[in-house]
Scaffold this motif. Sequence first.
Motif, PDB file in Angstrom:
ATOM      1  N   ARG A   1      -8.308  26.283  84.478  1.00 24.96           N
ATOM      2  CA  ARG A   1      -8.700  26.719  85.831  1.00 24.96           C
ATOM      3  C   ARG A   1      -8.931  28.223  85.789  1.00 24.96           C
ATOM      4  NH1 ARG A   1      -4.465  26.484  90.993  1.00 24.96           N
ATOM      5  NH2 ARG A   1      -5.575  27.934  92.383  1.00 24.96           N
TER       6      ARG A   1
ATOM      7  N   SER B   1     -15.225  24.891  93.260  1.00 27.27           N
ATOM      8  CA  SER B   1     -14.713  24.485  94.567  1.00 27.27           C
ATOM      9  C   SER B   1     -15.840  24.039  95.491  1.00 27.27           C
ATOM     10  CB  SER B   1     -13.942  25.638  95.208  1.00 27.27           C
ATOM     11  OG  SER B   1     -14.817  26.691  95.572  1.00 27.27           O
TER      12      SER B   1
ATOM     13  N   GLU C   1      -4.139  16.543  87.042  1.00 29.62           N
ATOM     14  CA  GLU C   1      -4.551  16.124  88.385  1.00 29.62           C
ATOM     15  C   GLU C   1      -5.280  17.209  89.169  1.00 29.62           C
ATOM     16  OE1 GLU C   1       0.015  16.835  88.604  1.00 29.62           O
ATOM     17  OE2 GLU C   1      -1.494  16.213  87.138  1.00 29.62           O
ATOM     18  N   PHE C   2      -5.324  18.451  88.639  1.00 29.00           N
ATOM     19  CA  PHE C   2      -6.045  19.514  89.343  1.00 29.00           C
ATOM     20  C   PHE C   2      -7.547  19.316  89.230  1.00 29.00           C
ATOM     21  CE2 PHE C   2      -8.388  23.500  89.382  1.00 29.00           C
ATOM     22  CZ  PHE C   2      -7.965  24.048  90.584  1.00 29.00           C
ATOM     23  N   HIS C   3      -8.248  19.495  90.348  1.00 24.94           N
ATOM     24  CA  HIS C   3      -9.715  19.450  90.351  1.00 24.94           C
ATOM     25  C   HIS C   3     -10.214  20.535  91.294  1.00 24.94           C
ATOM     26  CE1 HIS C   3     -13.837  18.048  90.768  1.00 24.94           C
ATOM     27  NE2 HIS C   3     -13.626  17.196  89.769  1.00 24.94           N
TER      28      HIS C   3
ATOM     29  N   SER D   1      -9.406  19.028  94.880  1.00 28.86           N
ATOM     30  CA  SER D   1      -8.047  19.447  95.236  1.00 28.86           C
ATOM     31  C   SER D   1      -8.020  20.537  96.306  1.00 28.86           C
ATOM     32  CB  SER D   1      -7.298  19.942  93.994  1.00 28.86           C
ATOM     33  OG  SER D   1      -7.214  18.938  93.008  1.00 28.86           O
TER      34      SER D   1
ATOM     35  N   THR E   1      -8.019  22.482  99.691  1.00 26.42           N
ATOM     36  CA  THR E   1      -7.622  22.083 101.045  1.00 26.42           C
ATOM     37  C   THR E   1      -8.394  22.836 102.125  1.00 26.42           C
ATOM     38  OG1 THR E   1      -5.814  23.705 101.028  1.00 26.42           O
ATOM     39  CG2 THR E   1      -5.301  21.450 100.303  1.00 26.42           C
TER      40      THR E   1
ATOM     41  N   TYR F   1      -5.317  25.742  97.606  1.00 19.76           N
ATOM     42  CA  TYR F   1      -4.908  24.497  96.953  1.00 19.76           C
ATOM     43  C   TYR F   1      -3.446  24.212  97.282  1.00 19.76           C
ATOM     44  CZ  TYR F   1      -9.243  24.915  94.375  1.00 19.76           C
ATOM     45  OH  TYR F   1     -10.582  25.018  94.063  1.00 19.76           O
ATOM     46  N   PRO F   2      -3.011  22.953  97.177  1.00 18.34           N
ATOM     47  CA  PRO F   2      -1.604  22.629  97.435  1.00 18.34           C
ATOM     48  C   PRO F   2      -0.668  23.454  96.545  1.00 18.34           C
ATOM     49  CG  PRO F   2      -2.912  20.621  97.292  1.00 18.34           C
ATOM     50  CD  PRO F   2      -3.804  21.746  96.859  1.00 18.34           C
TER      51      PRO F   2
ATOM     52  N   LEU G   1       0.424  22.072  93.166  1.00 15.95           N
ATOM     53  CA  LEU G   1      -0.546  22.195  92.080  1.00 15.95           C
ATOM     54  C   LEU G   1      -0.577  23.617  91.536  1.00 15.95           C
ATOM     55  CD1 LEU G   1      -3.717  20.085  93.015  1.00 15.95           C
ATOM     56  CD2 LEU G   1      -2.051  19.667  91.207  1.00 15.95           C
ATOM     57  N   ASN G   2      -0.542  24.593  92.432  1.00 19.95           N
ATOM     58  CA  ASN G   2      -0.527  25.997  91.992  1.00 19.95           C
ATOM     59  C   ASN G   2       0.669  26.272  91.088  1.00 19.95           C
ATOM     60  OD1 ASN G   2      -2.838  26.699  93.441  1.00 19.95           O
ATOM     61  ND2 ASN G   2      -1.680  27.257  95.273  1.00 19.95           N
TER      62      ASN G   2
END
Length: 265
Positions: free
Chosen positions: A6, A51, A104-106, A110, A112, A251-252, A255-256
């Motif tokens: 990322r 994003s 699971e990160f995209h 992902s 928000t 992002y959530p 995840l961060n």
Amino acid sequence: MNTKVRFTVAYDGTGFCGWQKQKPEDQISVAQVIEEALQKVFAEKIVLFASGRTDAGVHALNQVCHFTTSRKLDPAKKWDFAWALNSQLPASIVVKKAWIAPEEFHATLSATHKTYRYLLINQPRPSAHMNRYAAWERKPIELSHLQESSKFLIGEHDFKSFQSVGTPVKDTIREIYQAEWALRKPGVFQFTVTGSGFLKQMVRNIVGTALMIEKKGHSPEEMAKIIAAQDRKKAGPPAPAQGLYLMKVYYPEELNNQCVELFPN
């Protein structure tokens, strides 16, 4: 085992056809230039995700991207990925930070919400130095009018009136959390908007509509009527691309917290 990376990137959108690759092929996109640089660094085919897309001439301070590589990266070795990639990029594109991300990160799915900012110079003459980075309006603008009209954007609405023809979407309902006009400095207006998502050219169309309402001397409540109409023809023209900036993508937190920075400063 593949590694997901990322990273955040800033770019000057001047001279690019936008983020996404376009046809004809002679048009150069930001994504294309970054993908080619990644392929030089990693010596393999790279598919880049972001994003979201930005239009031709639009800038970004913190676009978020990800890609997957077959190379195993070890954060303990503190490889300066950003420096390596920047050495292959033009000065108008700069990678700022990078992380090893969980599977699971995209970058797209992902996210928000996002924050955009629009800059507008309001003075009798255009700026020779800012013409690539801000729009220009010659006639005086009443800031309080723009502030009042922006209040009607807050909340969940169907923003079909502000959707330009282009990328198809399932629905045109979005939620806006923040929509504020301010005077950045004398003669420079700033519009900041944060929302759950944005339709094609939505921010530029909102800015263009706010200016149209103010210029015509209509009440700020006209913004609410245009939203309710769900008709693009009722809204104003899009504001020029060069005034728009993608400021931040959210992002959530869980995840961060799973992302491990490569070469932390």
